[in-house]
Scaffold this active site. Structure first.
Site, mmCIF file in Angstrom:
data_model
loop_
_atom_site.group_PDB
_atom_site.id
_atom_site.type_symbol
_atom_site.label_atom_id
_atom_site.label_comp_id
_atom_site.label_asym_id
_atom_site.label_seq_id
_atom_site.Cartn_x
_atom_site.Cartn_y
_atom_site.Cartn_z
ATOM 1 C CE LYS A 123 -13.910 0.371 8.191
ATOM 2 N NZ LYS A 123 -13.696 -0.874 7.032
ATOM 3 C CE LYS A 207 3.723 -2.798 1.958
ATOM 4 N NZ LYS A 207 3.158 -3.810 3.595
ATOM 5 C CE LYS A 210 -3.652 -8.442 -2.428
ATOM 6 N NZ LYS A 210 -2.183 -8.900 -2.285
#
Length: 443
Positions: A123, A207, A210
């Site tokens: 990332k 899916k 949170k």
């Protein structure tokens, strides 16, 4: 540390307190794990991984609140602290100590390959930033802490998702490295993946997570639960138009709670064109039917945090009764010892009695019986092949003890292949063991 033939199967489950439990947690982990925890022949360990939570969450109040909510959720769903060992990770002081022991035998190259660490590096590189930007030592060392969680209790099985299998493999690697260096102390754990456990879709069809903000709270009040279910994304087909069950988040969630007959009834209703409002009402009623009794227990526990604290402290003491003596064994193995012990004659005699070759007999998951000949430091010198019964393995051990070198040749087909040096060391160990036995009998 090999398991004996009568030892139960140890299963260890960790739960990270990093948010409020949702229905995806219930269907994907809690419900199934609680049912499995009472299976015969299983010794279950459940812990709240609050050390792990610190890696991602730096809000103290959130850590505390989430720990309370998750403990209450598992207890409300039927986890019985009398039948399992249920504890908070941070109450087990042996875990960070073992983490350091394992750190000292774990190669940095192994940790470099950890998925979470690599994902953060990738990332950063994609953004053109320093590869290690925002990478804490906690994130990097996460697999070692997880290894300590597992190995401290010599767990045989660790239920995990497929994305966590690598961490179990790394724990095995740590155990093997430690065993090679200091003798056989750790069981090699295995990942347990149950593909029958459902993955629940969230409000938007992805899916339930949170991180997506698409969850249905596990113990939301009835009105809130109904409101959340009403917001599940559906297509634009009107009442009377046939609807597809394939790809329908509403249908998949219903299926996770319903019986086979109930699921088929909804499938038929889809084909006959049930309205989305009616389908959502059916889903609400089915979920509330299962969750309502659990919600009442959950609310009672949340209103009595002192009881949850008591349960966790009792569980911690139960866990530490195993952890304390095992860590004492490991401290001795690595050389962290009482310096005066060597000068005490009684202690020296005791040490001499312990520090001798020995046989370890055990049963593997294949149902066969095995034994190892260990040297005075716990390193394996001989490894048997599988025997159909403990009596057969015992007779082979007796032959080695009585006939020593001659038995090594006679039992060659029942032993794993060994080189000349290994056989020589094994013969010397058997002679030493025989001398010790003779000396003891004659004293």
């Amino acid at each position: 540390m090999a398991s004996s033939s009568s030892a139960p199967l140890r299963v260890l489950t960790g739960i990270t307190p990093s948010g409020t439990p949702h229905l995806g947690n219930y269907v994907g982990s809690i419900r199934h794990s609680v049912r499995q925890s009472v299976a015969p022949g299983v010794e279950s360990f459940f812990f709240l991984a609050d050390y792990h939570a610190l890696i991602k969450v730096q809000e103290p109040a959130l850590i505390q609140r989430s720990t309370l909510e998750i403990a209450a959720s598992w207890l409300a769903c039927g986890l019985d602290p009398e039948r399992v060992t249920f504890y908070r990770q941070s109450d087990i002081v042996e875990i960070p100590e073992l983490t350091w022991f394992l750190t000292c035998v774990t190669g940095k190259g192994v940790l470099n390959r950890a998925h979470a660490y690599k994902a953060q590096l990738d990332k950063n590189i994609a953004k053109g930033e320093d590869p290690d930007a925002d990478v804490t030592a906690g994130l990097f060392m996460y697999p070692v802490l997880m290894g300590a969680d597992i190995l401290l209790f010599n767990a045989h099985k660790v239920p995990v998702g497929r994305d966590q299998v690598q961490h179990i493999e790394m724990a095995r690697d740590m155990a093997q490295r430690f065993n090679h260096q200091y003798g056989e102390h750790f069981t090699l754990p295995e990942a347990e993946i149950d593909d029958a456990v459902a993955t629940l879709p969230g409000l938007d069809g992805r899916k339930m997570s949170k991180s997506y903000g698409n969850t249905i709270a596990m113990f939301a009040p009835r009105a809130q639960l109904q409101k959340q279910i009403a917001s599940i994304v559906t297509d634009s087909r009107a009442p009377g138009e046939p609807k597809d069950t394939e790809g329908s988040a509403l249908f998949q969630i219903y299926q996770a709670f319903a019986t086979g007959e109930e699921t088929e009834a909804l499938r038929k209703a889809y084909a006959e064109g049930i309205g989305w409002g009616d389908a959502k009402q059916m889903l609400f009623e089915r979920i509330d039917h299962e969750v309502a009794p659990l919600r009442a227990r959950y609310e009672a526990l949340m209103n009595d945090p002192a009881e949850i604290e008591r349960i966790l402290l009792v569980g911690a003491e139960k866990a530490r009764k195993l952890a304390r003596p095992f860590m004492a064994e490991l401290r001795h193995a690595v050389g962290l010892r009482n310096l005066a012990a060597g000068r005490d004659k009684g202690g020296a005699r005791k040490a001499a009695k312990v520090a001798k070759p020995s046989f370890k007999q055990y049963r593997e998951r294949d149902g066969l019986f095995y034994f190892k000949l260990l040297d005075a430091h716990g390193a394996a010198l001989l490894q048997s092949r599988g025997f159909a019964s403990p009596q057969e393995a015992g007779r082979a051990i007796a032959a080695l003890q009585q006939q020593r070198g001659a038995a090594l040749a006679a039992l060659a087909e029942q032993l794993e292949p060994a080189g000349p040096e290994e056989l020589r060391a094994a013969k010397e160990a058997l002679e030493s063991l025989a001398e010790t036995t003779t000396s003891t009998n004659g004293s």
